[in-house]
Design a protein around this motif. Structure first.
Motif, short mmCIF file in Angstrom:
data_model
loop_
_atom_site.label_atom_id
_atom_site.label_comp_id
_atom_site.label_asym_id
_atom_site.label_seq_id
_atom_site.Cartn_x
_atom_site.Cartn_y
_atom_site.Cartn_z
N ILE A 88 0.10 -7.60 5.07
CA ILE A 88 0.81 -8.87 4.88
C ILE A 88 1.67 -8.80 3.62
O ILE A 88 2.83 -9.22 3.63
N CYS A 89 1.10 -8.28 2.54
CA CYS A 89 1.87 -8.15 1.29
C CYS A 89 3.12 -7.30 1.52
O CYS A 89 4.21 -7.64 1.04
N TYR A 90 2.97 -6.21 2.25
CA TYR A 90 4.13 -5.35 2.53
C TYR A 90 5.18 -6.12 3.35
O TYR A 90 6.37 -6.05 3.05
N LEU A 91 4.75 -6.84 4.37
CA LEU A 91 5.69 -7.59 5.19
C LEU A 91 6.39 -8.69 4.39
O LEU A 91 7.52 -9.07 4.70
N LYS A 92 5.74 -9.17 3.35
CA LYS A 92 6.36 -10.18 2.47
C LYS A 92 7.32 -9.54 1.48
O LYS A 92 8.01 -10.24 0.74
N GLY A 93 7.35 -8.20 1.43
CA GLY A 93 8.28 -7.51 0.53
C GLY A 93 7.66 -7.02 -0.75
O GLY A 93 8.37 -6.64 -1.68
N HIS A 94 6.34 -6.99 -0.82
CA HIS A 94 5.64 -6.54 -2.03
C HIS A 94 4.95 -5.21 -1.74
O HIS A 94 4.27 -5.06 -0.74
N GLY A 95 5.10 -4.28 -2.65
CA GLY A 95 4.35 -3.03 -2.54
C GLY A 95 4.96 -2.03 -1.57
O GLY A 95 6.11 -2.14 -1.18
N VAL A 96 4.14 -1.09 -1.21
CA VAL A 96 4.54 0.01 -0.34
C VAL A 96 3.78 -0.09 0.98
O VAL A 96 2.83 -0.86 1.11
N VAL A 97 4.20 0.72 1.94
CA VAL A 97 3.51 0.75 3.22
C VAL A 97 2.06 1.15 2.98
O VAL A 97 1.79 2.19 2.37
N PRO A 98 1.12 0.33 3.45
CA PRO A 98 -0.29 0.69 3.27
C PRO A 98 -0.63 1.99 4.00
O PRO A 98 -0.05 2.27 5.06
N PRO A 99 -1.53 2.79 3.43
CA PRO A 99 -1.92 4.02 4.11
C PRO A 99 -2.61 3.70 5.45
O PRO A 99 -3.18 2.64 5.63
N ASN A 100 -2.52 4.62 6.36
CA ASN A 100 -3.17 4.52 7.66
C ASN A 100 -2.60 3.43 8.55
O ASN A 100 -3.28 2.96 9.46
N CYS A 101 -1.39 2.99 8.31
CA CYS A 101 -0.72 2.06 9.22
C CYS A 101 0.02 2.89 10.25
O CYS A 101 1.05 3.49 9.95
N VAL A 102 -0.54 2.96 11.43
CA VAL A 102 0.03 3.81 12.48
C VAL A 102 0.46 3.01 13.68
O VAL A 102 0.24 3.40 14.82
N GLY A 103 1.05 1.84 13.44
CA GLY A 103 1.47 0.99 14.53
C GLY A 103 2.52 1.64 15.40
O GLY A 103 3.43 2.30 14.90
N VAL A 104 2.36 1.47 16.71
CA VAL A 104 3.33 1.97 17.67
C VAL A 104 3.74 0.83 18.60
O VAL A 104 2.98 -0.11 18.82
N ARG A 105 4.92 0.95 19.14
CA ARG A 105 5.41 -0.07 20.07
C ARG A 105 4.55 -0.12 21.33
O ARG A 105 4.09 0.91 21.80
N PRO A 106 4.38 -1.32 21.85
CA PRO A 106 3.61 -1.41 23.12
C PRO A 106 4.42 -0.86 24.28
O PRO A 106 5.59 -0.72 24.23
#
Length: 106
Positions: A88-106
């Motif tokens: 959520i913090c990343y999506l708000k524009g704070h910080g870096v991409v959290p580790p282990n975020c491996v989202g893929v398109r459905p």
């Protein structure tokens, strides 16, 4: 087109998750938001081949987490909640991409 969709839905997703974690949104409403989002994406995404942005990866990672884990786990698992908060913090524009975020398109 995908970037605009992800931007708009990311803001909504942050809003829904924040309300859910504060106890102001039932899990059923969060679930409905996710499925409405997937339905809208299906209408938009035909033939979409653009590469993923980091923001899109985090977005789809969150969507998966919300649907994969039951309500009780989302509410009680502190490590999972921390991971979601980092996203959520990343999506708000704070910080870096959290580790282990491996989202893929459905």
């Amino acid at each position: 087109m995908a970037d605009k969709f992800i931007e708009q839905k990311s803001q909504q997703l942050v809003f829904y998750i924040s309300r859910y974690f504060r106890g102001r949104l039932p899990h059923s409403e969060l679930h409905l938001f996710v499925w409405d989002t997937l339905e809208e994406w299906a209408q938009l995404s035909s033939g979409l081949q653009l590469p993923y942005s980091p923001r899109e990866r985090v977005f789809w990672h969150l969507i998966h987490q919300l649907e994969f884990w039951p309500d009780s786990t989302l509410r009680e698992d502190k490590l999972l909640r921390r991971n979601i908060q980092d996203c959520i913090c990343y999506l708000k524009g704070h910080g870096v991409v959290p580790p282990n975020c491996v989202g893929v398109r459905p």
